[in-house]
Design an enzyme around this catalytic site. Structure first.
Site, PDB file in Angstrom:
ATOM      1  NE  ARG A   1       2.963   8.131   0.343  1.00 45.22           N
ATOM      2  CZ  ARG A   1       3.363   9.150   0.454  1.00 45.22           C
ATOM      3  NH1 ARG A   1       2.407  10.178   0.156  1.00 45.22           N
ATOM      4  NH2 ARG A   1       4.561   9.821   0.703  1.00 45.22           N
ATOM      5  CG  HIS A   2       4.318   5.156   4.556  1.00 47.14           C
ATOM      6  ND1 HIS A   2       4.676   6.488   4.966  1.00 47.14           N
ATOM      7  CD2 HIS A   2       5.034   5.037   3.395  1.00 47.14           C
ATOM      8  CE1 HIS A   2       5.486   7.042   4.133  1.00 47.14           C
ATOM      9  NE2 HIS A   2       5.778   6.062   3.044  1.00 47.14           N
TER      10      HIS A   2
ATOM     11  NE  ARG B   1       8.688   5.042   3.998  1.00 49.41           N
ATOM     12  CZ  ARG B   1       9.898   4.733   3.915  1.00 49.41           C
ATOM     13  NH1 ARG B   1      10.635   4.504   4.797  1.00 49.41           N
ATOM     14  NH2 ARG B   1      10.163   4.583   2.601  1.00 49.41           N
TER      15      ARG B   1
ATOM     16  CD  GLU C   1       8.592   4.504  -2.532  1.00 48.03           C
ATOM     17  OE1 GLU C   1       8.323   3.654  -3.503  1.00 48.03           O
ATOM     18  OE2 GLU C   1       7.880   5.629  -2.329  1.00 48.03           O
TER      19      GLU C   1
ATOM     20  CG  HIS D   1       6.892   2.247   0.742  1.00 49.66           C
ATOM     21  ND1 HIS D   1       7.338   3.013   1.836  1.00 49.66           N
ATOM     22  CD2 HIS D   1       7.018   1.216   1.051  1.00 49.66           C
ATOM     23  CE1 HIS D   1       7.650   1.983   2.717  1.00 49.66           C
ATOM     24  NE2 HIS D   1       7.423   0.753   2.264  1.00 49.66           N
TER      25      HIS D   1
END
Length: 268
Positions: free
Chosen positions: A43-44, A97, A121, A185
């Site tokens: 995940r970012h 991101r 996402e 995400h």
């Protein structure tokens, strides 16, 4: 003559068909056929909207400085854990991101970064940009359904099955490699993990959501994917030992804050 809309629709149907095939195979005890045998779902890093508790969806707030530091620490930890350029492919959502998080790793590894919009996402429609409190105030029935784990109707955005379809298709199109690092995400990561582990709708949210810059590791074991590690992230410097593994603690509205059981909700 094929129009862009028709081409997009054809591509979406192809993605969905491949994802349906992968899910059916997993349900029969056969792992989804991917060109890699090990996957890190990452995940970012943190954004200002993570700090504010806002649903980001497919909107594109950038990393804050803390998020950039998280990404750099995570990248160093992955290399310390043995990740090497040979046999590794890195693919990211096209949202900034995620791209900036992934770049922290590809810069260290010296490998190219693949960018794929299918790893974006979960689209959250009218909720995007709002806080939990704002959603609860403006859309109380939708919010109640979301909290209870029921399908959310009337919000717009995407259905969970569509998120699974595009994410699995993105992985299926990777080149052959030993390891894929998939930078995505919270909501998409959750649906992807569930699909690879053959967890049906009745088992959604069995796995806690990934914290900012945390990752999960899956590896092929016989006919199935095995979850080797879940929600792992490097420590902050303030934790005392730079790069030491820790459990992730920073949640998101999309998946809920792991530190609060009543907020461990999925985005759909």
């Amino acid at each position: 003559m094929s129009t862009p809309r028709a081409a997009a629709a054809h591509s979406a149907r192809g993605d969905s068909a491949r994802a349906d095939s992968a899910r059916a195979a997993a349900a029969d005890g056969v792992r989804p056929a991917l060109p890699v045998s090990r996957v890190l779902v990452w995940r970012h890093g943190r954004t200002a909207w993570n700090v504010d508790g806002r649903f980001q969806g497919q909107l594109d707030p950038p990393l804050v400085e803390t998020g950039r530091r998280e990404a750099a620490r995570a990248a160093r930890q992955m290399l310390a854990d043995g990740l090497r350029a040979d046999g590794t492919v890195v693919v990211s959502s096209d949202l900034v991101r995620a791209v900036d998080t992934a770049a922290a790793l590809t810069d260290l590894l010296g490998v190219p970064l693949r960018v794929d919009a299918r790893l974006r996402e979960h689209g959250l429609g009218s909720w995007e940009g709002l806080t939990r409190a704002e959603v609860a105030d403006r859309f109380p029935e939708q919010y109640a359904d979301w909290r209870a784990g029921r399908p959310v109707r009337g919000r717009g955005g995407e259905e969970p099955a569509d998120v699974v379809a595009r994410a699995l298709a993105a992985l299926g199109d990777l080149p052959r490699a030993e390891t894929a690092v998939v930078v995505t995400h919270s909501g998409t990561a959750g649906r992807l993990l569930e699909a690879l582990l053959a967890l049906g709708p009745e088992h959604r949210r069995v796995l806690g959501p990934l914290a900012n810059c945390a990752w999960s590791e899956l590896a092929v074991q016989g006919p199935r994917w095995r979850l080797v590690r879940h929600n792992v992230a490097p420590s902050h410097a303030a934790d005392g030992v730079e790069g030491a593994p820790r459990r992730g603690t920073s949640g998101s509205p999309e998946e809920g804050a792991p530190s609060r059981a009543d907020d461990a909700e999925a985005a759909g």
